[in-house]
Design a protein around this motif. Structure first.
Motif, short mmCIF file in Angstrom:
data_model
loop_
_atom_site.label_atom_id
_atom_site.label_comp_id
_atom_site.label_asym_id
_atom_site.label_seq_id
_atom_site.Cartn_x
_atom_site.Cartn_y
_atom_site.Cartn_z
N ALA A 121 0.74 -1.25 0.24
CA ALA A 121 0.04 -0.02 -0.15
C ALA A 121 0.87 1.28 0.06
N GLY A 122 2.19 1.09 0.50
CA GLY A 122 2.99 2.26 0.61
C GLY A 122 3.57 2.65 -0.50
N LEU A 123 3.70 1.87 -1.53
CA LEU A 123 4.30 2.01 -2.89
C LEU A 123 4.27 3.53 -3.42
N ALA A 124 5.48 4.06 -3.81
CA ALA A 124 5.44 5.57 -4.26
C ALA A 124 6.43 5.79 -4.86
N PRO A 125 6.77 6.79 -5.97
CA PRO A 125 7.84 6.89 -6.98
C PRO A 125 9.24 7.28 -6.25
N ASN A 126 8.57 8.04 -4.93
CA ASN A 126 9.80 8.92 -4.25
C ASN A 126 10.46 8.35 -3.16
N ALA A 127 10.58 6.96 -2.91
CA ALA A 127 11.19 6.27 -1.73
C ALA A 127 12.33 5.45 -1.75
N TRP A 128 13.13 5.93 -2.93
CA TRP A 128 14.42 5.55 -3.27
C TRP A 128 15.36 5.59 -1.94
N MET A 129 15.42 6.79 -1.14
CA MET A 129 16.34 6.92 -0.06
C MET A 129 15.87 6.07 0.91
N GLN A 130 14.62 6.06 1.34
CA GLN A 130 14.02 5.37 2.47
C GLN A 130 14.39 3.68 2.06
N ALA A 131 14.24 3.39 0.89
CA ALA A 131 14.78 1.95 0.54
C ALA A 131 16.27 1.63 0.71
N GLY A 132 16.79 2.77 0.32
CA GLY A 132 18.31 2.54 0.61
C GLY A 132 18.80 2.52 1.75
N ARG A 133 18.03 3.15 2.92
CA ARG A 133 18.34 2.71 4.17
C ARG A 133 18.06 1.68 4.74
N ALA A 134 16.65 1.08 4.40
CA ALA A 134 16.26 -0.20 4.80
C ALA A 134 17.11 -1.51 4.48
N ILE A 135 17.64 -1.27 3.31
CA ILE A 135 18.59 -2.60 3.01
C ILE A 135 19.96 -2.43 3.60
N MET A 136 20.37 -1.63 4.29
CA MET A 136 21.59 -1.54 5.20
C MET A 136 21.60 -2.60 6.04
#
Lengths: 403, 403
Positions: B137-152
């Protein structure tokens, strides 16, 4: 029958071979640093040299002289490797051989020179030449221990071993000394080993025996993958016993003794590292070929991740598994791989063994002698490699050396 | 024209690609650890996976699903590598894909799963599945930074890069994130990189571009030679820009941008090691083949002796020379080898350069960015490898991890 005399105190003289050491002042004040070995007029000599393309000057000259035939004299100095020294370094090595030839009366080609010590500094030829008459005059059968100490650089213990073997024509002695200190001061960690025997044997046969013994000993130790520019292993046979390898039993017995001497000296090099806290055997079985087994064993033995886990006594078996996986074995079937560490089965069928408990793994990794046994489950070939762990000290010593 | 937007703050959304991250409570409290990327219904996806024979379960499943065609969704978790987990691990990865399929309505084969974190522990499937509806439900175009932090995992900095390229049919964007922290906690140092673009391109052509970009970037970084069981690099092309690679100029421009994104992400991984104090480029030129150049560069880049000398800022060039010598290049002519470190010529014609002074060497080795250039003098092939030095911290962190 082979009798092991493993304490260097018990190094036995070898009939027909004389040894001497003196303090030539090459680098270390107040200690012997120049060794001469006379293998005798009827000697046969076999030698193996470093595979490093940057062979140090003495290695180049030794290989040349040996190829010419008639090698009898070994001239070994510590404190200066005469490596990275270019054409002047080659000239220096030749000059030392010629100066020794003038003392002995034999041709310069009868001399094999060996050097160990710092890289890139000119060899102090005058000091070496000046010490030759005294060195030559001091030759005696019973100076192996003195010689073993004189070739030490950063070694912390003398490495030597003697064995006696009963052959059909009489008993022969093997005495060997080695230097090399595994993980520490690796610029100076050249591995040199000199083994004498009074066996009567032709050069070609001796060469074959040495190659075979070397494969499972000096070639099976690996500390950090860096091969020195000066490594050499030499076997001299004086023939003074009059006993040769006449029967099949003779060959088996002598070969076993030479293997044992080489293995003991090689293992002593691994054990003698200030930074090393554990002695590690990596055994790979169930491989399709010996080369494949060696490839896996080396990958595990050289993995910094495995080596730091061993230092920390951390039963981090995933690192061993990952190293096996990246060793480049074609078509490796993971489901057939099994790993044991000492008496603990850790991986079976490519996954954690069902009975494995972390406490057992901890007990295995706590040991100071670690035997990692990896079964690839795809053939009958096997091999062993010997290494040590990777400690804070390794970095400290290698970073601080020269500074 | 390529515009670099190298600060992760400036990560650009990619038309047609949506991203989300949530805290699923896999291992780390109070932070995102689960990422979903939707490359869109018309996406093409190219991926490269670890060569380690012990591929982790998610890598096995991702490769399977990708081969089936129709990949659109990437599901990535941090905190647990699902590696060394056997058949239950494979089942866990498949279960997650099936659960996501139930949420998206696409088949399970449209999902590529990726995991990074500790080895040998069961994947907490229930937590992941429970988080999927919120994630989707949270998919959005502008979450690359959030994703980059989450995979650390043990990464200390977010690694991301965006570029825009003008093509003949319009402008396209490339945005990539990566995780991996070189020298530290290497069990968790899986390298993952996910790059999105709105280019319109067929899967096979995208695969070719990725393989080429990977060769000089992710495949050119080497820290300790250990390859993770979970490594993967993925490129997704949504096609949303409507712009394809129509002209030769298009191909050159996009290829250069993809190369640059991969190189920047790869170098960021090397730079992000707690233990690393220097960034080291090992360039080998004058080789007969690219493979030969790579062989020498890797031998130098992986040598513990070279790496500890770099850490100590010790201009111990003999160690570089010895590493070149043992790299296994056939018929290497020493007299043609030259070595420079930054602007200082150290070795010429196989020996110390005549003008070389220790003070110059000291200045070169003092730098935090070290460029070692080795000329083999025997051909036109060249390559570069990127690595870091070998510090006390490397041993401390790798020995203390898990203990």
């Amino acid at each position: 029958m082979a009798v092991g005399l493993n304490a260097p105190e018990a190094l036995q003289p070898v009939p027909g071979i004389r040894v001497a050491a003196v303090a030539a002042g090459i680098r270390y004040p107040g200690r012997d640093d120049l060794v001469l070995i006379d293998a005798g007029p009827d000697a046969t000599v076999a030698a193996l040299y470093t595979n490093n393309a940057f062979r140090a000057a003495p290695v180049v000259v030794a290989a040349e002289h040996q190829a010419a035939g008639g090698a009898r004299w070994l001239l070994i100095n510590a404190g200066n490797a005469n490596a990275g020294t270019g054409a002047p370094g080659l000239a220096a090595a030749r000059t030392c051989c010629e100066a020794l030839a003038a003392v002995t009366g034999d041709p310069a080609e009868a001399v094999l020179p060996f050097s160990t010590g710092v890289i890139g500094e000119p060899l102090p030829v005058e000091r070496i030449i000046g010490a030759l008459p005294l060195l030559h005059a001091g030759l005696a059968p019973n100076a192996w221990m003195q010689a073993g100490r004189a070739i030490m650089t950063t070694d912390t213990v003398l490495k030597g071993v003697s064995r006696r073997v009963a052959l059909s024509q009489g008993e022969v002695t093997l005495t060997g000394i080695a230097k090399g200190s595994g993980m520490i001061h690796p610029d100076m960690a050249t591995m040199l080993a000199f083994i004498g025997t009074d066996l009567a044997i032709e050069a070609q046969a001796l060469d074959g025996l040495l190659r075979e013994a070397n494969r499972d000993s000096f070639n099976a130790i690996t500390v950090d993958g860096d091969t020195s520019t000066n490594d050499a292993v030499v076997v001299m046979a004086s023939g003074a016993s009059g006993a040769g390898l006449v029967t099949a039993e003779d060959r088996v017995a002598f070969s076993a003794a030479l293997d044992a001497v080489c293995l003991e000296l090689a293992q002593a090099i691994v054990r003698d590292g200030e930074g090393a806290t554990k002695f590690v055997t990596v055994e790979v079985v169930g491989a399709r070929s010996r080369e494949e087994a060696a490839q896996v064993a080396e990958t595990v033995a050289l993995s910094p991740l495995v080596k730091t886990a061993l230092f920390a006594s951390d039963p981090n078996w995933g690192r061993i598994l990952a190293a096996v996986g990246r060793a480049g074995v074609p078509d490796l079937v993971i489901e057939r791989v099994a790993i044991r560490v000492n008496d603990v089965e850790i991986v079976r069928d490519g996954g954690r063994a069902p009975e494995y408990a972390e406490a057992d793994g901890q007990r295995a990794f706590d040991a100071e002698e670690i035997h990692i046994r990896i079964d690839l489950g795809r053939g009958d070939a096997r091999t062993r490699k010997y290494t040590c762990d990777f400690s804070h000290e390794y970095v400290r010593i290698n970073a601080e050396y020269r500074s």
